[in-house]
Design a protein around this motif. Structure first.
Motif, PDB file in Angstrom:
ATOM      1  N   PRO A  17       6.399   0.245  57.218  1.00 30.67           N
ATOM      2  CA  PRO A  17       6.145   1.650  57.575  1.00 30.67           C
ATOM      3  C   PRO A  17       5.684   2.500  56.398  1.00 30.67           C
ATOM      4  CG  PRO A  17       8.185   0.897  58.572  1.00 30.67           C
ATOM      5  CD  PRO A  17       7.759  -0.176  57.637  1.00 30.67           C
ATOM      6  N   LEU A  18       6.265   2.268  55.219  1.00 30.67           N
ATOM      7  CA  LEU A  18       5.864   3.060  54.061  1.00 30.67           C
ATOM      8  C   LEU A  18       4.460   2.693  53.597  1.00 30.67           C
ATOM      9  CD1 LEU A  18       9.167   3.206  51.996  1.00 30.67           C
ATOM     10  CD2 LEU A  18       8.061   5.059  53.250  1.00 30.67           C
ATOM     11  N   PHE A  19       4.073   1.440  53.761  1.00 29.16           N
ATOM     12  CA  PHE A  19       2.707   1.063  53.415  1.00 29.16           C
ATOM     13  C   PHE A  19       1.719   1.759  54.351  1.00 29.16           C
ATOM     14  CE2 PHE A  19      -1.081  -1.588  53.728  1.00 29.16           C
ATOM     15  CZ  PHE A  19      -1.401  -1.759  52.384  1.00 29.16           C
ATOM     16  N   ALA A  20       2.054   1.801  55.637  1.00 26.20           N
ATOM     17  CA  ALA A  20       1.200   2.511  56.593  1.00 26.20           C
ATOM     18  C   ALA A  20       1.134   3.997  56.244  1.00 26.20           C
ATOM     19  CB  ALA A  20       1.736   2.319  58.014  1.00 26.20           C
ATOM     20  N   ALA A  21       2.277   4.570  55.833  1.00 26.63           N
ATOM     21  CA  ALA A  21       2.291   5.979  55.433  1.00 26.63           C
ATOM     22  C   ALA A  21       1.423   6.210  54.208  1.00 26.63           C
ATOM     23  CB  ALA A  21       3.729   6.424  55.155  1.00 26.63           C
ATOM     24  N   SER A  22       1.385   5.245  53.305  1.00 27.88           N
ATOM     25  CA  SER A  22       0.564   5.401  52.106  1.00 27.88           C
ATOM     26  C   SER A  22      -0.920   5.423  52.450  1.00 27.88           C
ATOM     27  CB  SER A  22       0.859   4.272  51.112  1.00 27.88           C
ATOM     28  OG  SER A  22       0.373   3.026  51.592  1.00 27.88           O
ATOM     29  N   VAL A  23      -1.311   4.661  53.465  1.00 30.96           N
ATOM     30  CA  VAL A  23      -2.701   4.678  53.903  1.00 30.96           C
ATOM     31  C   VAL A  23      -3.046   6.044  54.506  1.00 30.96           C
ATOM     32  CG1 VAL A  23      -4.379   3.641  55.483  1.00 30.96           C
ATOM     33  CG2 VAL A  23      -2.731   2.191  54.283  1.00 30.96           C
ATOM     34  N   VAL A  24      -2.108   6.607  55.280  1.00 28.63           N
ATOM     35  CA  VAL A  24      -2.306   7.945  55.844  1.00 28.63           C
ATOM     36  C   VAL A  24      -2.387   8.977  54.723  1.00 28.63           C
ATOM     37  CG1 VAL A  24      -1.300   9.726  57.331  1.00 28.63           C
ATOM     38  CG2 VAL A  24      -1.171   7.320  57.996  1.00 28.63           C
ATOM     39  N   PHE A  25      -1.539   8.820  53.698  1.00 34.22           N
ATOM     40  CA  PHE A  25      -1.555   9.730  52.550  1.00 34.22           C
ATOM     41  C   PHE A  25      -2.925   9.708  51.876  1.00 34.22           C
ATOM     42  CE2 PHE A  25      -0.965  11.051  48.221  1.00 34.22           C
ATOM     43  CZ  PHE A  25       0.036  12.021  48.258  1.00 34.22           C
ATOM     44  N   LEU A  26      -3.447   8.514  51.653  1.00 33.47           N
ATOM     45  CA  LEU A  26      -4.750   8.385  51.001  1.00 33.47           C
ATOM     46  C   LEU A  26      -5.852   9.006  51.848  1.00 33.47           C
ATOM     47  CD1 LEU A  26      -6.324   7.210  48.613  1.00 33.47           C
ATOM     48  CD2 LEU A  26      -6.499   5.063  49.872  1.00 33.47           C
ATOM     49  N   ALA A  27      -5.772   8.805  53.170  1.00 28.36           N
ATOM     50  CA  ALA A  27      -6.787   9.377  54.069  1.00 28.36           C
ATOM     51  C   ALA A  27      -6.717  10.905  54.077  1.00 28.36           C
ATOM     52  CB  ALA A  27      -6.588   8.829  55.482  1.00 28.36           C
ATOM     53  N   ALA A  28      -5.500  11.454  54.102  1.00 30.82           N
ATOM     54  CA  ALA A  28      -5.343  12.912  54.099  1.00 30.82           C
ATOM     55  C   ALA A  28      -5.838  13.516  52.788  1.00 30.82           C
ATOM     56  CB  ALA A  28      -3.881  13.281  54.335  1.00 30.82           C
ATOM     57  N   TYR A  29      -5.556  12.838  51.689  1.00 28.75           N
ATOM     58  CA  TYR A  29      -6.010  13.337  50.390  1.00 28.75           C
ATOM     59  C   TYR A  29      -7.533  13.285  50.296  1.00 28.75           C
ATOM     60  CZ  TYR A  29      -6.558  13.767  45.338  1.00 28.75           C
ATOM     61  OH  TYR A  29      -6.945  14.173  44.079  1.00 28.75           O
ATOM     62  N   ALA A  30      -8.118  12.186  50.770  1.00 26.86           N
ATOM     63  CA  ALA A  30      -9.570  12.061  50.746  1.00 26.86           C
ATOM     64  C   ALA A  30     -10.223  13.133  51.618  1.00 26.86           C
ATOM     65  CB  ALA A  30      -9.978  10.661  51.222  1.00 26.86           C
ATOM     66  N   THR A  31      -9.597  13.449  52.733  1.00 20.96           N
ATOM     67  CA  THR A  31     -10.133  14.490  53.608  1.00 20.96           C
ATOM     68  C   THR A  31     -10.140  15.839  52.909  1.00 20.96           C
ATOM     69  OG1 THR A  31      -9.348  13.305  55.574  1.00 20.96           O
ATOM     70  CG2 THR A  31      -9.857  15.647  55.830  1.00 20.96           C
ATOM     71  N   ARG A  32      -9.056  16.160  52.220  1.00 18.82           N
ATOM     72  CA  ARG A  32      -8.979  17.442  51.512  1.00 18.82           C
ATOM     73  C   ARG A  32     -10.014  17.535  50.399  1.00 18.82           C
ATOM     74  NH1 ARG A  32      -5.086  21.213  51.570  1.00 18.82           N
ATOM     75  NH2 ARG A  32      -5.337  21.522  49.319  1.00 18.82           N
ATOM     76  N   VAL A  33     -10.282  16.414  49.741  1.00 15.11           N
ATOM     77  CA  VAL A  33     -11.208  16.438  48.608  1.00 15.11           C
ATOM     78  C   VAL A  33     -12.666  16.437  49.078  1.00 15.11           C
ATOM     79  CG1 VAL A  33     -12.025  15.147  46.594  1.00 15.11           C
ATOM     80  CG2 VAL A  33      -9.571  15.335  47.050  1.00 15.11           C
ATOM     81  N   LEU A  34     -12.981  15.621  50.058  1.00 15.18           N
ATOM     82  CA  LEU A  34     -14.373  15.403  50.426  1.00 15.18           C
ATOM     83  C   LEU A  34     -14.868  16.352  51.512  1.00 15.18           C
ATOM     84  CD1 LEU A  34     -14.459  11.497  50.424  1.00 15.18           C
ATOM     85  CD2 LEU A  34     -15.081  13.067  48.588  1.00 15.18           C
ATOM     86  N   ALA A  35     -13.982  16.744  52.425  1.00 14.84           N
ATOM     87  CA  ALA A  35     -14.412  17.626  53.520  1.00 14.84           C
ATOM     88  C   ALA A  35     -14.341  19.073  53.064  1.00 14.84           C
ATOM     89  CB  ALA A  35     -13.540  17.385  54.750  1.00 14.84           C
ATOM     90  N   THR A  36     -15.352  19.496  52.329  1.00 18.42           N
ATOM     91  CA  THR A  36     -15.330  20.845  51.752  1.00 18.42           C
ATOM     92  C   THR A  36     -15.453  21.934  52.814  1.00 18.42           C
ATOM     93  OG1 THR A  36     -17.720  20.648  51.380  1.00 18.42           O
ATOM     94  CG2 THR A  36     -16.261  20.062  49.547  1.00 18.42           C
ATOM     95  N   GLY A  37     -16.067  21.612  53.943  1.00 19.64           N
ATOM     96  CA  GLY A  37     -16.225  22.610  54.997  1.00 19.64           C
ATOM     97  C   GLY A  37     -15.111  22.583  56.026  1.00 19.64           C
ATOM     98  N   LEU A  38     -14.001  21.946  55.695  1.00 25.06           N
ATOM     99  CA  LEU A  38     -12.897  21.814  56.637  1.00 25.06           C
ATOM    100  C   LEU A  38     -12.256  23.169  56.899  1.00 25.06           C
ATOM    101  CD1 LEU A  38     -11.563  19.344  58.060  1.00 25.06           C
ATOM    102  CD2 LEU A  38      -9.811  19.407  56.273  1.00 25.06           C
ATOM    103  N   ALA A  39     -11.892  23.410  58.156  1.00 25.99           N
ATOM    104  CA  ALA A  39     -11.244  24.671  58.523  1.00 25.99           C
ATOM    105  C   ALA A  39      -9.895  24.796  57.824  1.00 25.99           C
ATOM    106  CB  ALA A  39     -11.057  24.739  60.042  1.00 25.99           C
ATOM    107  N   PRO A  40      -9.481  26.018  57.492  1.00 27.88           N
ATOM    108  CA  PRO A  40      -8.196  26.209  56.804  1.00 27.88           C
ATOM    109  C   PRO A  40      -7.015  25.581  57.534  1.00 27.88           C
ATOM    110  CG  PRO A  40      -9.473  28.238  56.778  1.00 27.88           C
ATOM    111  CD  PRO A  40     -10.216  27.282  57.646  1.00 27.88           C
ATOM    112  N   LEU A  41      -7.021  25.603  58.859  1.00 32.53           N
ATOM    113  CA  LEU A  41      -5.922  25.017  59.624  1.00 32.53           C
ATOM    114  C   LEU A  41      -5.794  23.527  59.349  1.00 32.53           C
ATOM    115  CD1 LEU A  41      -3.727  25.133  61.804  1.00 32.53           C
ATOM    116  CD2 LEU A  41      -5.531  24.760  63.517  1.00 32.53           C
ATOM    117  N   TRP A  42      -6.927  22.826  59.336  1.00 30.26           N
ATOM    118  CA  TRP A  42      -6.896  21.388  59.084  1.00 30.26           C
ATOM    119  C   TRP A  42      -6.561  21.076  57.629  1.00 30.26           C
ATOM    120  CZ3 TRP A  42      -6.416  18.420  63.075  1.00 30.26           C
ATOM    121  CH2 TRP A  42      -6.951  18.818  64.299  1.00 30.26           C
TER     122      TRP A  42
END
Length: 219
Positions: A17-42
């Motif tokens: 479960p923690l390994f799966a959570a780490s993959v989600v963590f990496l995806a969320a971090y990548a989204t924050r860094v790369l998706a510059t036009g992301l809405a504030p809510l997301w």
């Protein structure tokens, strides 16, 4: 005989479960860094996911320490990688070795040879470090005065040349945080390159030795 201690049972039940959570963590971090036009809510949602998962990592670390029965400093020094991934959650997927052991524990001996496991682990670690390092450095470098790393593609190219110890020098970090990340990536690149080269050389020597011991075929 398998270890049936409380610590071993905890590790076996939480590693996947923690390994799966780490993959989600990496995806969320990548989204924050790369998706510059992301809405504030997301963006806020991604930040919340990062915080919750990091708290889960810290809680897991605390439980492992308590179940180990060791003093804190001894536990920290004896579980270096676990300590590092709590401080740098992006590197949590590096714990793929304990994950592999948990999966194989119920299936007897590992399917891969030692050399294959070392090469596979080093290769996966290189990809993870390259992607994570590119993300973290790009976040620090973009918009900085005099920055040569203007796109994520530049960051990936820089990470690849850094981990492979090539270092073309066409793209270099200019911020203090970016250079600090670069130092860590240089050290990791040397270690991973040495691990792969040494394992491959040992495998070749072992193969040639077996062939030499077998001798020429008899007539």
């Amino acid at each position: 005989m398998d270890d049936d201690s409380p610590l071993a049972r905890w590790e076996q039940s939480t590693e996947i479960p923690l390994f799966a959570a780490s993959v989600v963590f990496l995806a969320a971090y990548a989204t924050r860094v790369l998706a510059t036009g992301l809405a504030p809510l997301w963006r806020d949602l991604c930040a919340f996911v990062l915080l919750v998962i990091w708290v889960a990592f810290v809680a897991d670390y605390a439980v492992r320490w308590r179940l180990s029965g060791q003093r804190f400093l001894r536990f920290v020094t004896g579980h270096f990688l676990l300590t590092v991934v709590v401080l740098l959650p992006l590197l949590r997927p590096l714990r793929i070795v304990p994950l592999y052991e948990v999966i194989q524990r119920r299936q007897g001996e590992p399917r891969l040879s030692l050399y294959a496991r070392v090469i596979a682990y080093a290769s996966l670690s290189t990809l993870l470090l390259g992607f994570s390092g590119a993300l973290a450095t790009y976040q620090q470098e973009r918009g900085a005065p005099g920055a040569t790393m203007t796109t994520f593609g530049d960051a990936v190219w820089w990470a690849a040349s850094t981990l492979t110890t090539v270092g073309y020098g066409d793209i270099t970090p200019v911020t203090t945080a970016g250079r600090t990340i670069a130092i860590g990536m240089m050290a990791c690149g040397l270690g991973l390159l040495g691990a792969v080269t040494g394992s491959f050389s040992s495998w070749l020597m072992q193969t040639f030795t077996r062939e030499g011991d077998a001798g020429p075929p008899r007539k």
